[in-house]
Design a protein around this motif. Structure first.
Motif, PDB file in Angstrom:
ATOM      1  N   LYS A  22     107.815  85.468 164.632  1.00  0.00           N
ATOM      2  CA  LYS A  22     108.551  86.685 164.961  1.00  0.00           C
ATOM      3  C   LYS A  22     110.031  86.344 165.078  1.00  0.00           C
ATOM      4  O   LYS A  22     110.404  85.224 165.424  1.00  0.00           O
ATOM      5  CB  LYS A  22     108.040  87.270 166.288  1.00  0.00           C
ATOM      6  N   GLY A  75     106.071  95.133 157.593  1.00  0.00           N
ATOM      7  CA  GLY A  75     106.660  95.710 158.792  1.00  0.00           C
ATOM      8  C   GLY A  75     106.097  97.104 159.018  1.00  0.00           C
ATOM      9  O   GLY A  75     104.883  97.315 159.029  1.00  0.00           O
ATOM     10  N   ARG A  76     106.985  98.070 159.170  1.00  0.00           N
ATOM     11  CA  ARG A  76     106.550  99.457 159.373  1.00  0.00           C
ATOM     12  C   ARG A  76     106.330 100.209 158.073  1.00  0.00           C
ATOM     13  O   ARG A  76     105.987 101.386 158.087  1.00  0.00           O
ATOM     14  CB  ARG A  76     107.587 100.187 160.230  1.00  0.00           C
ATOM     15  N   HIS A  77     106.534  99.557 156.964  1.00  0.00           N
ATOM     16  CA  HIS A  77     106.377 100.209 155.665  1.00  0.00           C
ATOM     17  C   HIS A  77     105.043  99.821 155.039  1.00  0.00           C
ATOM     18  O   HIS A  77     104.618  98.665 155.108  1.00  0.00           O
ATOM     19  CB  HIS A  77     107.511  99.798 154.716  1.00  0.00           C
ATOM     20  N   LEU A 117     113.056  98.241 152.595  1.00  0.00           N
ATOM     21  CA  LEU A 117     113.323  97.647 153.891  1.00  0.00           C
ATOM     22  C   LEU A 117     114.827  97.447 154.120  1.00  0.00           C
ATOM     23  O   LEU A 117     115.569  97.107 153.192  1.00  0.00           O
ATOM     24  CB  LEU A 117     112.620  96.291 154.028  1.00  0.00           C
ATOM     25  N   THR A 118     115.253  97.637 155.346  1.00  0.00           N
ATOM     26  CA  THR A 118     116.619  97.329 155.738  1.00  0.00           C
ATOM     27  C   THR A 118     116.727  95.838 156.063  1.00  0.00           C
ATOM     28  O   THR A 118     115.719  95.132 156.176  1.00  0.00           O
ATOM     29  CB  THR A 118     117.039  98.135 156.973  1.00  0.00           C
ATOM     30  N   ALA A 120     117.547  94.458 158.886  1.00  0.00           N
ATOM     31  CA  ALA A 120     116.903  94.180 160.168  1.00  0.00           C
ATOM     32  C   ALA A 120     115.390  94.121 160.010  1.00  0.00           C
ATOM     33  O   ALA A 120     114.716  93.297 160.647  1.00  0.00           O
ATOM     34  CB  ALA A 120     117.292  95.251 161.186  1.00  0.00           C
ATOM     35  N   GLN A 121     114.813  94.976 159.164  1.00  0.00           N
ATOM     36  CA  GLN A 121     113.365  94.968 158.963  1.00  0.00           C
ATOM     37  C   GLN A 121     112.914  93.723 158.211  1.00  0.00           C
ATOM     38  O   GLN A 121     111.845  93.176 158.493  1.00  0.00           O
ATOM     39  CB  GLN A 121     112.944  96.232 158.213  1.00  0.00           C
ATOM     40  N   GLY A 124     112.652  90.830 160.594  1.00  0.00           N
ATOM     41  CA  GLY A 124     111.504  90.893 161.490  1.00  0.00           C
ATOM     42  C   GLY A 124     110.152  90.769 160.829  1.00  0.00           C
ATOM     43  O   GLY A 124     109.129  90.886 161.508  1.00  0.00           O
ATOM     44  N   LEU A 125     110.081  90.513 159.521  1.00  0.00           N
ATOM     45  CA  LEU A 125     108.792  90.454 158.845  1.00  0.00           C
ATOM     46  C   LEU A 125     107.961  89.268 159.310  1.00  0.00           C
ATOM     47  O   LEU A 125     108.465  88.143 159.437  1.00  0.00           O
ATOM     48  CB  LEU A 125     108.993  90.354 157.325  1.00  0.00           C
TER      49      LEU A 125
END
Length: 215
Positions: A22, A75-77, A117-118, A120-121, A124-125
């Motif tokens: 992380k 991530g969130r995608h 993805l940005t 920041a994303q 965080g992967l």
């Protein structure tokens, strides 16, 4: 399990057995880092996530398993890789604008998609690592199956091939290379020239539209 924290004033990485688990934004100051050194900390090695001179993530890779709908979670995608890859373990090479899905063993390119993805994303992967060489398309021929239409026509990579009505409804095997399509029929193998460079997106033939009638 023992967790190692690699911290600077920008990012904090959490690692287990040398693998980054992380990454979060750092809240630490230079004074905080100096205090950590005095209480058992040690100088860190290279960052586990490559950054450019502006502090943005460089090119990274992750491994994911494609779900039954042909998608992977980043991530969130939830991103479409390809339905044909369902259930397969793939690598994803992520740069500023592109996702390149590849075979982890051969590094053959399987699909490319826009990167949603940005920065920041990307940072965080889960499981991200510095990217290896860019994956390349396979040069090996691909075998596919197609069921001929009622008029004896099959389509491969958006190219139609007329086999004749005698082959209507039959399933044929086609070997697809960069330059040719070799169709194995009952009366022998036919070879036709490829007229485009569209990728093969479907391997198996479609099932018949209706079930066969039974006496």
């Amino acid at each position: 399990m023992t967790v190692t924290f690699r911290a600077d004033t920008d990012l904090i990485h959490l690692l287990i057995a040398g693998t980054r688990i992380k990454t979060i934004r750092s809240h630490l100051s230079v004074t905080d880092l100096a205090g950590l050194l005095r209480h058992g900390g040690r100088p860190a090695g290279p960052s586990p996530l490559p950054l450019d001179t502006a502090g943005r993530p460089g090119v990274v890779e992750v491994d994911r398993t494609v779900n039954r709908d042909g998608k992977v979670s980043l991530g969130r995608h939830v991103v479409l890789a390809a339905e044909i890859l369902a259930g397969r373990r793939v690598g994803a090479r992520i740069d500023a604008g592109t996702l390149a899905f590849f075979d982890p063993e051969t590094r053959h390119l399987l699909r490319t998609r826009p990167n949603p993805l940005t920065s920041a994303q990307i940072i965080g992967l889960r499981g991200a690592r510095p990217a290896g060489p860019a994956p390349q398309p396979s040069t090996e021929p691909v075998g596919v199956q197609r069921r001929a239409s009622n008029s004896g026509v099959v389509m491969v990579a958006w190219q139609k091939i007329a086999l004749g009505r005698v082959h209507a409804g039959k399933t044929v095997t086609i070997t697809v290379s960069d330059t040719e399509l070799a169709i194995e029929c009952d009366d022998g193998t036919r070879t036709v020239r490829r007229t485009n460079h569209h990728p093969v997106t479907r391997i198996k033939a479609h099932r018949p539209r209706t079930a066969a009638a039974h006496a």
